[in-house]
Design a protein around this motif. Structure first.
Motif, PDB file in Angstrom:
ATOM      1  N   LYS A  40       0.863  -1.184   0.000  1.00 55.15           N
ATOM      2  CA  LYS A  40       0.000   0.000   0.000  1.00 55.15           C
ATOM      3  C   LYS A  40       0.900   1.235   0.000  1.00 55.15           C
ATOM      4  N   PRO A  41       0.554   2.264  -0.772  1.00 49.53           N
ATOM      5  CA  PRO A  41       1.400   3.459  -0.805  1.00 49.53           C
ATOM      6  C   PRO A  41       1.425   4.157   0.550  1.00 49.53           C
ATOM      7  N   ASN A  42       2.571   4.770   0.841  1.00 57.13           N
ATOM      8  CA  ASN A  42       2.712   5.520   2.091  1.00 57.13           C
ATOM      9  C   ASN A  42       3.553   6.768   1.825  1.00 57.13           C
ATOM     10  N   ASP A  43       3.719   7.575   2.841  1.00 62.39           N
ATOM     11  CA  ASP A  43       4.423   8.847   2.680  1.00 62.39           C
ATOM     12  C   ASP A  43       5.872   8.690   2.219  1.00 62.39           C
ATOM     13  N   ASP A  44       6.474   7.522   2.413  1.00 64.36           N
ATOM     14  CA  ASP A  44       7.840   7.296   1.945  1.00 64.36           C
ATOM     15  C   ASP A  44       7.939   7.358   0.422  1.00 64.36           C
ATOM     16  N   LEU A  45       6.817   7.221  -0.272  1.00 67.33           N
ATOM     17  CA  LEU A  45       6.823   7.219  -1.732  1.00 67.33           C
ATOM     18  C   LEU A  45       6.520   8.581  -2.349  1.00 67.33           C
ATOM     19  N   ILE A  46       6.266   9.595  -1.516  1.00 63.98           N
ATOM     20  CA  ILE A  46       5.972  10.926  -2.043  1.00 63.98           C
ATOM     21  C   ILE A  46       7.170  11.448  -2.831  1.00 63.98           C
ATOM     22  N   ASP A  47       6.907  11.923  -4.045  1.00 67.42           N
ATOM     23  CA  ASP A  47       7.909  12.458  -4.973  1.00 67.42           C
ATOM     24  C   ASP A  47       8.907  11.416  -5.464  1.00 67.42           C
ATOM     25  N   GLU A  48       8.600  10.144  -5.293  1.00 72.47           N
ATOM     26  CA  GLU A  48       9.455   9.065  -5.787  1.00 72.47           C
ATOM     27  C   GLU A  48       8.913   8.529  -7.106  1.00 72.47           C
ATOM     28  N   THR A  59      -1.516  -0.203 -14.717  1.00 77.89           N
ATOM     29  CA  THR A  59      -0.232  -0.161 -14.033  1.00 77.89           C
ATOM     30  C   THR A  59       0.622   0.881 -14.740  1.00 77.89           C
ATOM     31  N   LEU A  60       1.110   1.858 -13.969  1.00 76.60           N
ATOM     32  CA  LEU A  60       1.760   3.025 -14.557  1.00 76.60           C
ATOM     33  C   LEU A  60       3.082   3.340 -13.878  1.00 76.60           C
ATOM     34  N   LEU A  61       3.984   3.935 -14.639  1.00 74.18           N
ATOM     35  CA  LEU A  61       5.228   4.500 -14.128  1.00 74.18           C
ATOM     36  C   LEU A  61       4.994   5.988 -13.934  1.00 74.18           C
ATOM     37  N   ARG A  62       5.042   6.450 -12.681  1.00 75.40           N
ATOM     38  CA  ARG A  62       4.751   7.856 -12.385  1.00 75.40           C
ATOM     39  C   ARG A  62       5.448   8.275 -11.085  1.00 75.40           C
ATOM     40  N   PHE A  63       5.542   9.595 -10.894  1.00 81.89           N
ATOM     41  CA  PHE A  63       5.927  10.146  -9.595  1.00 81.89           C
ATOM     42  C   PHE A  63       4.655  10.236  -8.762  1.00 81.89           C
ATOM     43  N   LEU A  64       4.748   9.903  -7.467  1.00 84.33           N
ATOM     44  CA  LEU A  64       3.578   9.940  -6.596  1.00 84.33           C
ATOM     45  C   LEU A  64       3.564  11.189  -5.737  1.00 84.33           C
ATOM     46  N   ARG A  65       2.373  11.726  -5.580  1.00 80.75           N
ATOM     47  CA  ARG A  65       2.124  12.846  -4.665  1.00 80.75           C
ATOM     48  C   ARG A  65       0.825  12.549  -3.939  1.00 80.75           C
ATOM     49  N   LYS A  66       0.640  13.142  -2.776  1.00 82.06           N
ATOM     50  CA  LYS A  66      -0.600  12.969  -2.029  1.00 82.06           C
ATOM     51  C   LYS A  66      -1.758  13.598  -2.782  1.00 82.06           C
ATOM     52  N   GLY A  67      -2.907  12.914  -2.820  1.00 79.34           N
ATOM     53  CA  GLY A  67      -4.108  13.474  -3.414  1.00 79.34           C
ATOM     54  C   GLY A  67      -4.796  14.409  -2.434  1.00 79.34           C
ATOM     55  N   ARG A  68      -5.819  15.081  -2.877  1.00 81.01           N
ATOM     56  CA  ARG A  68      -6.566  15.993  -2.019  1.00 81.01           C
ATOM     57  C   ARG A  68      -7.652  15.272  -1.220  1.00 81.01           C
ATOM     58  N   TRP A  73      -4.071   9.420  -4.341  1.00 79.23           N
ATOM     59  CA  TRP A  73      -2.744   9.833  -4.767  1.00 79.23           C
ATOM     60  C   TRP A  73      -2.823  10.482  -6.129  1.00 79.23           C
ATOM     61  N   ASP A  74      -1.924  11.422  -6.369  1.00 77.64           N
ATOM     62  CA  ASP A  74      -1.763  12.005  -7.692  1.00 77.64           C
ATOM     63  C   ASP A  74      -0.588  11.294  -8.353  1.00 77.64           C
ATOM     64  N   LEU A  75      -0.764  10.909  -9.602  1.00 78.65           N
ATOM     65  CA  LEU A  75       0.290  10.279 -10.377  1.00 78.65           C
ATOM     66  C   LEU A  75       0.742  11.279 -11.428  1.00 78.65           C
ATOM     67  N   ALA A  91       1.701   0.288  -4.778  1.00 76.89           N
ATOM     68  CA  ALA A  91       2.739   1.119  -5.400  1.00 76.89           C
ATOM     69  C   ALA A  91       4.080   0.679  -4.842  1.00 76.89           C
ATOM     70  N   GLU A  92       5.099   0.791  -5.670  1.00 78.18           N
ATOM     71  CA  GLU A  92       6.444   0.501  -5.190  1.00 78.18           C
ATOM     72  C   GLU A  92       7.463   1.347  -5.939  1.00 78.18           C
ATOM     73  N   ARG A  93       8.506   1.681  -5.231  1.00 75.85           N
ATOM     74  CA  ARG A  93       9.561   2.554  -5.748  1.00 75.85           C
ATOM     75  C   ARG A  93      10.381   1.828  -6.825  1.00 75.85           C
ATOM     76  N   VAL A  94      10.714   2.547  -7.870  1.00 74.59           N
ATOM     77  CA  VAL A  94      11.622   2.023  -8.884  1.00 74.59           C
ATOM     78  C   VAL A  94      13.030   2.083  -8.306  1.00 74.59           C
ATOM     79  N   VAL A  95      13.731   0.954  -8.342  1.00 78.45           N
ATOM     80  CA  VAL A  95      15.089   0.902  -7.782  1.00 78.45           C
ATOM     81  C   VAL A  95      16.169   0.924  -8.860  1.00 78.45           C
TER      82      VAL A  95
END
Length: 117
Positions: A40-48, A59-68, A73-75, A91-95
Protein backbone atom coordinates in the motif's frame (compact mmCIF):
# COMPACT_ATOMS: atom_id res chain seq x y z
CA UNK A 1 2.62 4.97 -20.37
CA UNK A 2 1.63 1.29 -20.51
CA UNK A 3 3.57 -1.21 -18.42
CA UNK A 4 4.28 -4.92 -18.87
CA UNK A 5 5.90 -7.02 -16.19
CA UNK A 6 8.10 -10.10 -16.04
CA UNK A 7 9.11 -11.68 -12.74
CA UNK A 8 12.75 -12.55 -12.14
CA UNK A 9 12.77 -16.02 -10.58
CA UNK A 10 16.18 -15.84 -8.88
CA UNK A 11 15.22 -12.76 -6.88
CA UNK A 12 12.09 -11.03 -5.67
CA UNK A 13 12.74 -8.18 -8.13
CA UNK A 14 10.23 -7.46 -10.88
CA UNK A 15 11.02 -5.84 -14.22
CA UNK A 16 8.44 -3.68 -16.00
CA UNK A 17 8.79 -2.81 -19.67
CA UNK A 18 8.05 0.87 -20.21
CA UNK A 19 5.59 1.52 -23.03
CA UNK A 20 5.12 5.08 -24.24
CA UNK A 21 6.80 8.45 -23.92
CA UNK A 22 5.03 10.29 -21.10
CA UNK A 23 8.03 10.17 -18.75
CA UNK A 24 10.45 12.34 -20.69
CA UNK A 25 13.93 10.82 -20.85
CA UNK A 26 12.60 7.41 -19.76
CA UNK A 27 11.87 5.95 -23.17
CA UNK A 28 9.64 3.29 -24.67
CA UNK A 29 11.31 -0.10 -24.22
CA UNK A 30 13.29 0.75 -21.09
CA UNK A 31 13.07 -1.56 -18.09
CA UNK A 32 11.99 -0.30 -14.66
CA UNK A 33 12.94 -2.64 -11.79
CA UNK A 34 11.27 -2.81 -8.38
CA UNK A 35 11.67 -5.03 -5.32
CA UNK A 36 8.36 -6.79 -6.06
CA UNK A 37 6.73 -5.85 -2.75
CA UNK A 38 3.53 -4.26 -4.15
CA UNK A 39 2.58 -2.61 -0.84
CA UNK A 40 0.00 0.00 0.00
CA UNK A 41 1.40 3.46 -0.80
CA UNK A 42 2.71 5.52 2.09
CA UNK A 43 4.42 8.85 2.68
CA UNK A 44 7.84 7.30 1.94
CA UNK A 45 6.82 7.22 -1.73
CA UNK A 46 5.97 10.93 -2.04
CA UNK A 47 7.91 12.46 -4.97
CA UNK A 48 9.46 9.06 -5.79
CA UNK A 49 9.42 7.39 -9.19
CA UNK A 50 7.12 4.41 -8.73
CA UNK A 51 5.24 1.69 -10.46
CA UNK A 52 1.63 2.04 -9.28
CA UNK A 53 -1.52 0.07 -9.96
CA UNK A 54 -4.67 2.17 -9.88
CA UNK A 55 -8.12 0.76 -9.07
CA UNK A 56 -9.07 0.77 -12.76
CA UNK A 57 -6.44 -1.99 -13.23
CA UNK A 58 -3.88 0.20 -15.03
CA UNK A 59 -0.23 -0.16 -14.03
CA UNK A 60 1.76 3.02 -14.56
CA UNK A 61 5.23 4.50 -14.13
CA UNK A 62 4.75 7.86 -12.38
CA UNK A 63 5.93 10.15 -9.59
CA UNK A 64 3.58 9.94 -6.60
CA UNK A 65 2.12 12.85 -4.66
CA UNK A 66 -0.60 12.97 -2.03
CA UNK A 67 -4.11 13.47 -3.41
CA UNK A 68 -6.57 15.99 -2.02
CA UNK A 69 -9.10 13.34 -0.98
CA UNK A 70 -8.35 10.86 1.81
CA UNK A 71 -6.46 7.74 0.70
CA UNK A 72 -5.89 9.07 -2.83
CA UNK A 73 -2.74 9.83 -4.77
CA UNK A 74 -1.76 12.00 -7.69
CA UNK A 75 0.29 10.28 -10.38
CA UNK A 76 2.50 12.78 -12.14
CA UNK A 77 4.19 12.25 -15.50
CA UNK A 78 6.80 14.45 -17.16
CA UNK A 79 5.02 15.16 -20.45
CA UNK A 80 1.36 14.47 -19.74
CA UNK A 81 -1.45 15.64 -17.50
CA UNK A 82 -1.39 14.26 -13.96
CA UNK A 83 -3.91 11.66 -12.88
CA UNK A 84 -5.41 13.28 -9.79
CA UNK A 85 -6.97 11.71 -6.69
CA UNK A 86 -6.46 8.09 -7.73
CA UNK A 87 -7.13 5.14 -5.46
CA UNK A 88 -4.17 2.78 -5.67
CA UNK A 89 -4.16 -0.98 -5.20
CA UNK A 90 -0.39 -0.88 -4.64
CA UNK A 91 2.74 1.12 -5.40
CA UNK A 92 6.44 0.50 -5.19
CA UNK A 93 9.56 2.55 -5.75
CA UNK A 94 11.62 2.02 -8.88
CA UNK A 95 15.09 0.90 -7.78
CA UNK A 96 16.75 0.68 -11.20
CA UNK A 97 16.15 1.87 -14.76
CA UNK A 98 17.74 0.07 -17.69
CA UNK A 99 17.77 1.67 -21.14
CA UNK A 100 16.73 -0.88 -23.72
CA UNK A 101 15.28 -0.97 -27.20
CA UNK A 102 12.60 -3.66 -27.42
CA UNK A 103 12.96 -6.09 -30.32
CA UNK A 104 10.03 -7.66 -32.17
CA UNK A 105 10.90 -11.02 -30.62
CA UNK A 106 10.68 -9.52 -27.13
CA UNK A 107 7.38 -7.81 -27.92
CA UNK A 108 5.93 -11.17 -29.00
CA UNK A 109 7.21 -12.81 -25.79
CA UNK A 110 5.73 -10.00 -23.65
CA UNK A 111 2.38 -10.35 -25.43
CA UNK A 112 2.30 -14.01 -24.38
CA UNK A 113 2.85 -12.96 -20.72
CA UNK A 114 -0.20 -10.67 -20.69
CA UNK A 115 -0.34 -6.93 -20.48
CA UNK A 116 -1.14 -4.14 -18.08
CA UNK A 117 -1.76 -0.59 -19.23
Amino acid sequence: MMMRSASLEAQSAVAYSVRGYSMGAIRDGWWAFTNGLKGKPNDDLIDELCIARIKSARTLLRFLRKGRKPRTWDLVSVNGDPLLDQELEWAERVVWLEPHRVTHTEIDALDRLGTAE
